[in-house]
Design a protein around this motif. Structure first.
Motif, mmCIF file in Angstrom:
data_model
loop_
_atom_site.group_PDB
_atom_site.id
_atom_site.type_symbol
_atom_site.label_atom_id
_atom_site.label_comp_id
_atom_site.label_asym_id
_atom_site.label_seq_id
_atom_site.Cartn_x
_atom_site.Cartn_y
_atom_site.Cartn_z
ATOM 1 N N ALA A 178 0.836 -1.200 0.000
ATOM 2 C CA ALA A 178 0.000 0.000 0.000
ATOM 3 C C ALA A 178 0.867 1.245 0.000
ATOM 4 C CB ALA A 178 -0.911 0.021 1.229
ATOM 5 N N LEU A 179 0.254 2.342 -0.378
ATOM 6 C CA LEU A 179 0.839 3.670 -0.187
ATOM 7 C C LEU A 179 0.181 4.271 1.042
ATOM 8 C CD1 LEU A 179 0.681 5.009 -3.854
ATOM 9 C CD2 LEU A 179 2.705 4.156 -2.676
ATOM 10 N N ARG A 180 0.985 4.583 2.026
ATOM 11 C CA ARG A 180 0.452 5.152 3.255
ATOM 12 C C ARG A 180 0.879 6.623 3.330
ATOM 13 N NH1 ARG A 180 -1.198 0.451 5.257
ATOM 14 N NH2 ARG A 180 0.100 -1.397 4.935
ATOM 15 N N HIS A 181 0.054 7.454 3.959
ATOM 16 C CA HIS A 181 0.437 8.854 4.034
ATOM 17 C C HIS A 181 -0.048 9.497 5.321
ATOM 18 C CE1 HIS A 181 -3.713 9.508 2.665
ATOM 19 N NE2 HIS A 181 -3.576 10.748 3.098
ATOM 20 N N THR A 182 0.687 10.516 5.733
ATOM 21 C CA THR A 182 0.320 11.347 6.868
ATOM 22 C C THR A 182 0.568 12.800 6.474
ATOM 23 O OG1 THR A 182 2.545 11.187 7.813
ATOM 24 C CG2 THR A 182 0.907 9.583 8.575
ATOM 25 N N VAL A 183 -0.085 13.704 7.185
ATOM 26 C CA VAL A 183 0.156 15.132 7.016
ATOM 27 C C VAL A 183 0.364 15.725 8.402
ATOM 28 C CG1 VAL A 183 -0.751 17.343 6.215
ATOM 29 C CG2 VAL A 183 -1.248 15.255 4.921
ATOM 30 N N ALA A 184 1.506 16.370 8.600
ATOM 31 C CA ALA A 184 1.809 16.981 9.887
ATOM 32 C C ALA A 184 2.691 18.199 9.666
ATOM 33 C CB ALA A 184 2.506 15.981 10.815
ATOM 34 N N GLU A 185 2.351 19.298 10.308
ATOM 35 C CA GLU A 185 3.150 20.528 10.275
ATOM 36 C C GLU A 185 3.464 20.968 8.843
ATOM 37 O OE1 GLU A 185 6.525 19.859 12.770
ATOM 38 O OE2 GLU A 185 5.336 19.916 14.608
ATOM 39 N N ALA B 48 0.834 -2.999 -9.283
ATOM 40 C CA ALA B 48 -0.009 -2.268 -10.234
ATOM 41 C C ALA B 48 -0.992 -1.368 -9.505
ATOM 42 C CB ALA B 48 -0.749 -3.260 -11.137
ATOM 43 N N ALA B 49 -1.566 -1.868 -8.413
ATOM 44 C CA ALA B 49 -2.529 -1.056 -7.657
ATOM 45 C C ALA B 49 -1.863 0.172 -7.050
ATOM 46 C CB ALA B 49 -3.168 -1.912 -6.561
ATOM 47 N N TRP C 92 0.867 1.749 -8.288
ATOM 48 C CA TRP C 92 1.110 2.696 -9.392
ATOM 49 C C TRP C 92 -0.167 3.451 -9.725
ATOM 50 C CZ3 TRP C 92 5.837 3.919 -10.313
ATOM 51 C CH2 TRP C 92 6.871 2.989 -10.392
ATOM 52 N N ARG C 93 -1.298 2.712 -9.796
ATOM 53 C CA ARG C 93 -2.562 3.355 -10.151
ATOM 54 C C ARG C 93 -3.021 4.338 -9.088
ATOM 55 N NH1 ARG C 93 -4.020 -1.942 -12.073
ATOM 56 N NH2 ARG C 93 -4.960 -2.348 -10.030
ATOM 57 N N ALA C 94 -2.735 4.038 -7.817
ATOM 58 C CA ALA C 94 -3.229 4.867 -6.716
ATOM 59 C C ALA C 94 -2.449 6.163 -6.548
ATOM 60 C CB ALA C 94 -3.182 4.072 -5.413
ATOM 61 N N LEU C 95 -1.198 6.182 -6.976
ATOM 62 C CA LEU C 95 -0.357 7.339 -6.657
ATOM 63 C C LEU C 95 -0.863 8.645 -7.273
ATOM 64 C CD1 LEU C 95 2.105 8.371 -5.173
ATOM 65 C CD2 LEU C 95 3.510 7.742 -7.153
ATOM 66 N N PRO C 96 -1.251 8.703 -8.552
ATOM 67 C CA PRO C 96 -1.713 9.998 -9.090
ATOM 68 C C PRO C 96 -2.898 10.580 -8.327
ATOM 69 C CG PRO C 96 -1.184 8.511 -10.888
ATOM 70 C CD PRO C 96 -1.134 7.692 -9.634
ATOM 71 N N PRO D 140 3.045 -2.085 -17.903
ATOM 72 C CA PRO D 140 3.721 -1.583 -16.698
ATOM 73 C C PRO D 140 4.384 -0.241 -16.906
ATOM 74 C CG PRO D 140 4.915 -3.447 -17.655
ATOM 75 C CD PRO D 140 3.615 -3.355 -18.368
ATOM 76 N N GLN D 141 4.900 0.003 -18.114
ATOM 77 C CA GLN D 141 5.519 1.300 -18.371
ATOM 78 C C GLN D 141 4.499 2.425 -18.285
ATOM 79 O OE1 GLN D 141 7.891 2.006 -21.793
ATOM 80 N NE2 GLN D 141 9.601 0.764 -21.085
ATOM 81 N N ALA D 142 3.330 2.202 -18.850
ATOM 82 C CA ALA D 142 2.305 3.245 -18.832
ATOM 83 C C ALA D 142 1.889 3.585 -17.409
ATOM 84 C CB ALA D 142 1.093 2.810 -19.654
ATOM 85 N N LEU D 143 1.753 2.558 -16.562
ATOM 86 C CA LEU D 143 1.387 2.803 -15.169
ATOM 87 C C LEU D 143 2.479 3.596 -14.459
ATOM 88 C CD1 LEU D 143 -0.044 -0.685 -14.088
ATOM 89 C CD2 LEU D 143 -1.334 1.424 -14.476
#
Length: 261
Positions: A12-19, A37-38, A40-44, A83-86
């Motif tokens: 997964a891509l995990r994220h936080t926002v602080a300061e 693949a999931a 790569w697709r989720a990042l944009p 895969p390149q396109a992703l």
């Protein structure tokens, strides 16, 4: 009865926002944080959400644990996906992020990992990191946009060295090549990134936004940024703060100054 083995951590891509800083973590420990693949697709989409968040002033991309990203998880690519396109779509979304971006790198930064790191504005690494662009091992033509971006970061000679050989280079070589902005001793990366992003979030967003576009080669927005500077008050505030020996209170934000016409 023997206990059942713990399930493998989810990719997964995990994220936080602080300061004012968004931190995006590439997390796939079972495969050295290789991007599925999931992912790569989720990042944009994730980047679009963070770009629209007024609380976010800068973004840090890093990997979970001792590795940044070991490339793409080829086993996750099914159904004829390219895969390149992703990867290119994710790379371009990261390069287009309108606020300063910094890759914080430990361990392997290879293939798609180097592609993502190159798309960031800045790259800080810890001693012991390794870097490589490996399509020549597989007979793959590296994407034109990715090749041009790599060449703009390290210059044509180093880009050719990496692409022709597919060899890994160490962090000291990456620093000499210009791929890295800073190389930190073991255990110092997180502290330095935290200190530096505090600096970034204290500076003028107007200066940063215009400089990012200009440095990335955009040539059709000179009048736009001149108008933003004239209407923002940031310059007057910066000078007054300097003369008064105080911290400036910059107020420009995207959309705060109408664009003429």
């Amino acid at each position: 009865m023997d206990a059942s083995p713990a399930p493998a951590p989810e990719a997964a891509l995990r994220h936080t926002v602080a300061e004012g800083v968004a931190t995006v973590v590439i997390s796939h420990p079972a495969k050295r944080n290789a991007m599925t693949a999931a992912m790569w697709r989720a990042l944009p989409g994730l980047l679009a959400d963070l770009a629209a968040d007024p609380a976010v002033r800068a973004l840090v991309l890093t990997g979970a644990g001792p590795t940044f990203c070991a490339g793409a998880d080829i086993s996750s690519l099914t159904g004829g996906e390219d895969p390149q396109a992703l990867a290119v779509a994710a790379e371009e979304a990261l390069a287009a992020f309108p606020k300063p971006t910094l890759a914080a790198i430990r361990g392997f930064c290879v293939g798609g990992g180097s592609q993502l790191a190159a798309a960031c504005d800045l790259r800080f690494a810890e001693e012991g990191a390794s870097f490589g662009v490996t399509p020549a091992k597989l007979g793959i033509v590296y994407p034109a946009s990715s090749t041009r971006r790599l060449s703009s970061v390290v210059g044509p000679a180093w880009a050719k060295y990496l692409l022709f050989s597919a060899e890994l280079i160490d962090a000291e070589q990456a620093l000499r090549a210009g791929f890295l902005n800073e190389l930190l001793p073991a255990g110092r990366l997180d502290g330095r990134v935290a200190d530096f992003t505090r600096i970034l979030t204290s500076r003028s967003r107007l200066t940063q936004a215009a400089a990012k576009e200009f440095a990335d080669g955009r040539t059709d927005r000179d009048a736009h940024w001149a108008a933003q500077a004239a209407g923002s008050g940031d310059t007057a505030e910066g000078v007054a703060a300097f003369l008064g020996r105080r911290t400036p209170d910059f107020t420009w934000a995207p959309g705060s100054v109408p664009t003429p016409g």
